[in-house]
Design a protein around this motif. Structure first.
Motif, PDB file in Angstrom:
ATOM      1  N   ARG A 119     -26.581  96.334   8.465  1.00 48.38           N
ATOM      2  CA  ARG A 119     -27.229  95.273   7.681  1.00 48.38           C
ATOM      3  C   ARG A 119     -27.616  95.775   6.287  1.00 48.38           C
ATOM      4  O   ARG A 119     -27.605  95.008   5.325  1.00 48.38           O
ATOM      5  N   ARG A 120     -27.948  97.051   6.202  1.00 49.51           N
ATOM      6  CA  ARG A 120     -28.345  97.605   4.902  1.00 49.51           C
ATOM      7  C   ARG A 120     -27.169  97.700   3.936  1.00 49.51           C
ATOM      8  O   ARG A 120     -27.371  97.950   2.765  1.00 49.51           O
TER       9      ARG A 120
ATOM     10  N   ARG B 234     -26.964  98.314  13.998  1.00 51.64           N
ATOM     11  CA  ARG B 234     -27.035  96.995  13.346  1.00 51.64           C
ATOM     12  C   ARG B 234     -27.878  97.086  12.076  1.00 51.64           C
ATOM     13  O   ARG B 234     -27.569  96.489  11.062  1.00 51.64           O
ATOM     14  N   ARG B 235     -28.974  97.868  12.179  1.00 55.37           N
ATOM     15  CA  ARG B 235     -29.840  98.002  11.001  1.00 55.37           C
ATOM     16  C   ARG B 235     -29.077  98.723   9.875  1.00 55.37           C
ATOM     17  O   ARG B 235     -29.151  98.321   8.724  1.00 55.37           O
TER      18      ARG B 235
ATOM     19  N   PRO C 263     -36.277  81.784  -1.228  1.00 59.63           N
ATOM     20  CA  PRO C 263     -37.271  82.699  -0.672  1.00 59.63           C
ATOM     21  C   PRO C 263     -38.189  83.257  -1.759  1.00 59.63           C
ATOM     22  O   PRO C 263     -37.771  83.459  -2.896  1.00 59.63           O
ATOM     23  N   PHE C 264     -39.411  83.446  -1.417  1.00 58.05           N
ATOM     24  CA  PHE C 264     -40.386  84.144  -2.285  1.00 58.05           C
ATOM     25  C   PHE C 264     -40.560  83.479  -3.648  1.00 58.05           C
ATOM     26  O   PHE C 264     -40.773  84.150  -4.641  1.00 58.05           O
TER      27      PHE C 264
ATOM     28  N   GLY D 299     -38.554  85.729   4.389  1.00 57.58           N
ATOM     29  CA  GLY D 299     -37.271  86.424   4.258  1.00 57.58           C
ATOM     30  C   GLY D 299     -36.894  87.157   5.520  1.00 57.58           C
ATOM     31  O   GLY D 299     -36.800  88.384   5.538  1.00 57.58           O
TER      32      GLY D 299
ATOM     33  N   ARG E  93     -34.738  92.031   8.545  1.00 54.67           N
ATOM     34  CA  ARG E  93     -33.788  92.718   9.423  1.00 54.67           C
ATOM     35  C   ARG E  93     -33.256  94.007   8.814  1.00 54.67           C
ATOM     36  O   ARG E  93     -32.584  94.775   9.489  1.00 54.67           O
ATOM     37  N   LEU E  94     -33.548  94.217   7.537  1.00 57.54           N
ATOM     38  CA  LEU E  94     -33.234  95.524   6.958  1.00 57.54           C
ATOM     39  C   LEU E  94     -34.134  96.584   7.572  1.00 57.54           C
ATOM     40  O   LEU E  94     -33.825  97.771   7.595  1.00 57.54           O
ATOM     41  N   MET E  95     -35.316  96.147   8.037  1.00 56.87           N
ATOM     42  CA  MET E  95     -36.263  97.081   8.660  1.00 56.87           C
ATOM     43  C   MET E  95     -36.051  97.147  10.165  1.00 56.87           C
ATOM     44  O   MET E  95     -35.927  98.202  10.742  1.00 56.87           O
TER      45      MET E  95
ATOM     46  N   LEU F 121     -24.081  88.111   8.717  1.00 59.00           N
ATOM     47  CA  LEU F 121     -25.368  88.687   8.294  1.00 59.00           C
ATOM     48  C   LEU F 121     -26.205  89.137   9.496  1.00 59.00           C
ATOM     49  O   LEU F 121     -26.818  90.200   9.486  1.00 59.00           O
TER      50      LEU F 121
ATOM     51  N   SER G 273     -34.123  87.426   6.896  1.00 59.65           N
ATOM     52  CA  SER G 273     -32.878  88.202   6.770  1.00 59.65           C
ATOM     53  C   SER G 273     -33.167  89.545   6.108  1.00 59.65           C
ATOM     54  O   SER G 273     -32.508  90.543   6.393  1.00 59.65           O
ATOM     55  N   ASP G 274     -34.168  89.582   5.213  1.00 62.27           N
ATOM     56  CA  ASP G 274     -34.560  90.860   4.612  1.00 62.27           C
ATOM     57  C   ASP G 274     -35.323  91.724   5.621  1.00 62.27           C
ATOM     58  O   ASP G 274     -35.201  92.948   5.616  1.00 62.27           O
TER      59      ASP G 274
ATOM     60  N   ALA H  61     -37.800  96.908   2.045  1.00 62.15           N
ATOM     61  CA  ALA H  61     -37.506  96.759   3.478  1.00 62.15           C
ATOM     62  C   ALA H  61     -36.434  97.757   3.917  1.00 62.15           C
ATOM     63  O   ALA H  61     -36.449  98.231   5.044  1.00 62.15           O
TER      64      ALA H  61
ATOM     65  N   LEU I 132     -42.188  88.989   4.253  1.00 57.99           N
ATOM     66  CA  LEU I 132     -40.814  89.031   4.750  1.00 57.99           C
ATOM     67  C   LEU I 132     -40.660  88.168   5.993  1.00 57.99           C
ATOM     68  O   LEU I 132     -39.683  87.431   6.130  1.00 57.99           O
TER      69      LEU I 132
ATOM     70  N   GLU J  92     -34.413  90.770  22.212  1.00 61.86           N
ATOM     71  CA  GLU J  92     -35.318  91.919  22.013  1.00 61.86           C
ATOM     72  C   GLU J  92     -36.651  91.458  21.440  1.00 61.86           C
ATOM     73  O   GLU J  92     -37.715  91.892  21.885  1.00 61.86           O
TER      74      GLU J  92
ATOM     75  N   ARG K  32     -25.237  93.108  25.485  1.00 55.06           N
ATOM     76  CA  ARG K  32     -23.899  93.626  25.224  1.00 55.06           C
ATOM     77  C   ARG K  32     -22.950  93.302  26.385  1.00 55.06           C
ATOM     78  O   ARG K  32     -21.765  93.097  26.198  1.00 55.06           O
TER      79      ARG K  32
ATOM     80  N   TRP L 151     -36.644  97.107  24.673  1.00 57.40           N
ATOM     81  CA  TRP L 151     -35.838  97.914  23.752  1.00 57.40           C
ATOM     82  C   TRP L 151     -34.636  98.565  24.408  1.00 57.40           C
ATOM     83  O   TRP L 151     -33.774  99.075  23.734  1.00 57.40           O
TER      84      TRP L 151
ATOM     85  N   ARG M  64     -29.151  98.758  18.202  1.00 63.72           N
ATOM     86  CA  ARG M  64     -30.145  98.290  17.237  1.00 63.72           C
ATOM     87  C   ARG M  64     -30.080  99.080  15.930  1.00 63.72           C
ATOM     88  O   ARG M  64     -30.043  98.513  14.846  1.00 63.72           O
TER      89      ARG M  64
ATOM     90  N   PRO N 157     -20.545  88.348  27.758  1.00 63.85           N
ATOM     91  CA  PRO N 157     -19.380  88.092  26.904  1.00 63.85           C
ATOM     92  C   PRO N 157     -19.710  87.071  25.806  1.00 63.85           C
ATOM     93  O   PRO N 157     -20.557  86.234  25.970  1.00 63.85           O
TER      94      PRO N 157
ATOM     95  N   ARG O 142     -20.619  93.321  18.718  1.00 61.58           N
ATOM     96  CA  ARG O 142     -21.113  93.151  20.087  1.00 61.58           C
ATOM     97  C   ARG O 142     -21.479  94.494  20.719  1.00 61.58           C
ATOM     98  O   ARG O 142     -22.332  94.564  21.595  1.00 61.58           O
TER      99      ARG O 142
ATOM    100  N   HIS P 122     -33.688  95.429  12.989  1.00 62.52           N
ATOM    101  CA  HIS P 122     -32.623  94.499  13.314  1.00 62.52           C
ATOM    102  C   HIS P 122     -32.654  94.223  14.802  1.00 62.52           C
ATOM    103  O   HIS P 122     -31.945  94.849  15.586  1.00 62.52           O
ATOM    104  N   LEU P 123     -33.519  93.293  15.191  1.00 64.89           N
ATOM    105  CA  LEU P 123     -33.672  92.969  16.603  1.00 64.89           C
ATOM    106  C   LEU P 123     -32.917  91.693  16.912  1.00 64.89           C
ATOM    107  O   LEU P 123     -32.865  90.778  16.080  1.00 64.89           O
ATOM    108  N   THR P 124     -32.380  91.657  18.112  1.00 62.51           N
ATOM    109  CA  THR P 124     -31.769  90.406  18.544  1.00 62.51           C
ATOM    110  C   THR P 124     -32.884  89.475  19.013  1.00 62.51           C
ATOM    111  O   THR P 124     -34.037  89.883  19.175  1.00 62.51           O
TER     112      THR P 124
END
Lengths: 292, 229
Positions: B89-90, B85-86, B101-102, A206, A211-213, B60, A208-209, B117, A202, A220, A289, A281, B82, A292, B78, A215-217
């Motif tokens: 995103r899901r 956002r997660r 990818p992959f 991937g 970030r499903l786990m 995204l 972008s995938d 994930a 990933l 971070e 945040r 974190w 965290r 601006p 904004r 989601h850090l900026t």
């Protein structure tokens, strides 16, 4: 890892499936066997505790009547005590209080495992230089079975058997625990390796995938990376300080200051790593945040 | 099914609200604002030849444009933490072919990865993947490597990866690009089925590639300034 260790990690390869099933069966068998061995070991330890109480004096004698006579165990023990008290090499002799388990001990000592024997145990203290074999010889008379136990771990018939049981049980338990940990580690290894492989995939292909786990900026991620990097450096520094003093820790007596110094460094490393990670974190998202 | 673009006060039915103001020095009409309602389909139509638009990535990544505003599922990106956002995103799926990818993985694995994930259980992820691959007609190719598939197959894998988590919003980057017209129609038909099932779709396309008789609404994306290299 892909292409090197396995042709394709997904879906699960037949080898991994066999390993999982094998590990499960091994774990199950080992668990049952482990319980059995533990029970045997506990019983042996209980016997050992009983023996410690029963084997008094310098030697213990087991006496019983032979099959031909119908003399009671108490009577045989009484006669044997009289002979012992008359023996010049004996300081003191006494009959142990009757105990149901004595019959088993007497059988073990008299080596009559197939014959039920009602025996009694006698505790004997010998004068220095007295020969046990001579004492035993004087007690071997018609109608009396007698055997001696000198309480030694290797020479005592009772303790020797028990020690053997404990040793075999301990070895078996050690072997089982090894097999058990091997089985567990196989399962964990496969699972960890698979998960690690997936995360690596990933992160490589991937994001972008991923970030499903998590989601850090960017901030971070950078903070966590910085924290881990600093922690790693601090850990390496602490290890560098610790390694030279390891021989001292092992062989010297006065190691307090060195140990304290190394421990302090490790704690500093851990605290730094933790503080930076917490900062990443908590503080960075707030800053992000607020921007601006 | 209602598809359309427009302002709505009902935040619950609003999937995306996006505002990218004009940059200093640019004319005011170069800004981009739109709202995507729940279950709607919208095309972000860019000028022909311009294939990179940051809007999908912005949604995204839940990162609002500079000086702009982004709301996803009623949440201000904004202000989202965290974990929020997660969670958001899901609820978003991405159909993207480039970069592939992959491509070195089997189809089943490539499709199961986003599901894993999101939920962390591989067996469930595989089950979800099998279902979606079966729906997309890739059941027999699920153990084939992605790069061994033709372009149509790779687009279907991209769609399967986007839909495997049953998202509420599907972002599609030039869906079915470079496919033969008949194949593209079939592919967009699958995306339309997902849309009919209640998933909102936001797709990018360039002016020349906008399909005939497209469903949904079109939003003209102002040209992006040239980036000096």
């Amino acid at each position: 890892m892909i292409g090197l260790t396995r042709s394709s990690p997904w879906p699960e390869s037949p080898g991994d499936r066999r390993r999982r099933v094998g590990a499960f069966v091994l774990t199950l068998t080992a668990s049952f066997a482990g319980v059995m061995i533990l029970a045997i070991l506990l019983a042996s330890l209980q016997s050992q505790a009983h023996l410690r109480v029963r084997l008094q004096g310098d030697i213990t004698l087991a006496v019983a009547s032979t099959d031909e006579t119908l003399e009671s165990p108490e009577a045989v023990a009484g006669r044997a005590l009289e002979w012992l008290k008359a023996d010049p090499s004996v300081i003191d002799a006494s009959a142990e209080p009757a105990d149901p388990q004595d019959n088993e001990l007497a059988e073990g000592l008299l080596a009559t495992p197939r014959t039920r024997v009602e025996g009694r145990l006698l505790a004997v203290r010998l004068r220095p230089g007295a020969l046990r074999s001579e004492v035993l010889k004087r007690l071997r008379r018609p109608g009396v079975m007698v055997a001696i136990d000198d309480h030694g771990w290797l020479t005592s018939p009772l303790r020797r058997g028990l020690a053997l049981k404990l040793a075999i049980g301990g070895l078996a338990l050690g072997g089982l625990l090894s097999a058990f940990s091997l089985a567990i580690s196989q399962v964990v290894r496969v699972r960890l390796a698979d998960n690690l492989e997936r995360v690596v995939q990933l992160s490589k292909w991937g994001m972008s995938d991923l970030r499903l786990m998590f989601h850090l900026t960017t901030g971070e991620s950078a903070g966590i990376g910085l924290g881990l990097l600093t922690g790693a450096f601090a850990g390496a520094e602490a290890a560098g300080q610790l390694l030279p003093v390891l021989p001292g820790l092992l062989f010297a007596n006065n190691v307090g200051p060195q140990l304290a110094s190394a421990a302090a460094l490790i704690w500093i490393a851990l605290a730094t790593c933790l503080a930076l990670t917490v900062a990443a974190w908590t503080v960075l998202p707030v800053l992000a945040r607020a921007t601006p | 099914m209602v598809s359309g673009i427009g302002a709505s006060d009902d935040a619950l039915s609003r999937v995306v609200r996006y505002h990218r103001p004009a940059r200093p020095g640019e004319p005011p009409f170069s800004s981009l604002s739109f709202t995507l309602e729940d279950g709607a389909w919208a095309w972000l139509v860019g000028p022909t030849g311009q294939r990179s638009d940051p809007t999908l990535d912005s949604i995204l990544d839940l990162s609002p444009p500079p000086e702009g505003r982004l709301e996803v599922f009623g949440q201000d990106a904004r202000q989202s933490g965290r974990s929020m956002r997660r969670r958001l995103r899901r609820r978003i799926g991405l159909v993207r072919l480039q970069p592939d990818p992959f491509i070195h993985l089997p189809v089943l694995a490539a499709t199961a990865l986003p599901a894993w994930a999101a939920a962390g259980v591989w067996s469930n992820a595989e089950r979800q993947s099998r279902e979606i691959l079966s729906w997309l007609g890739l059941d027999s190719r699920r153990n084939a490597l992605v790069h061994a598939l033709d372009l149509d197959g790779r687009w279907r894998v991209a769609l399967a990866r986007a839909l495997v988590n049953a998202p509420q919003l599907v972002l599609a980057e030039e869906p079915g690009r470079d496919l033969a017209p008949a194949l593209r129609k079939t592919f967009l038909g699958k995306l339309q089925e997902a849309n009919a099932a209640g998933m909102a779709v936001l797709a990018t396309v360039d002016e020349a590639s906008l399909p005939d008789g497209f469903i949904g609404s079109a939003i003209r994306v102002p040209p992006q300034p040239e980036i000096a290299t």
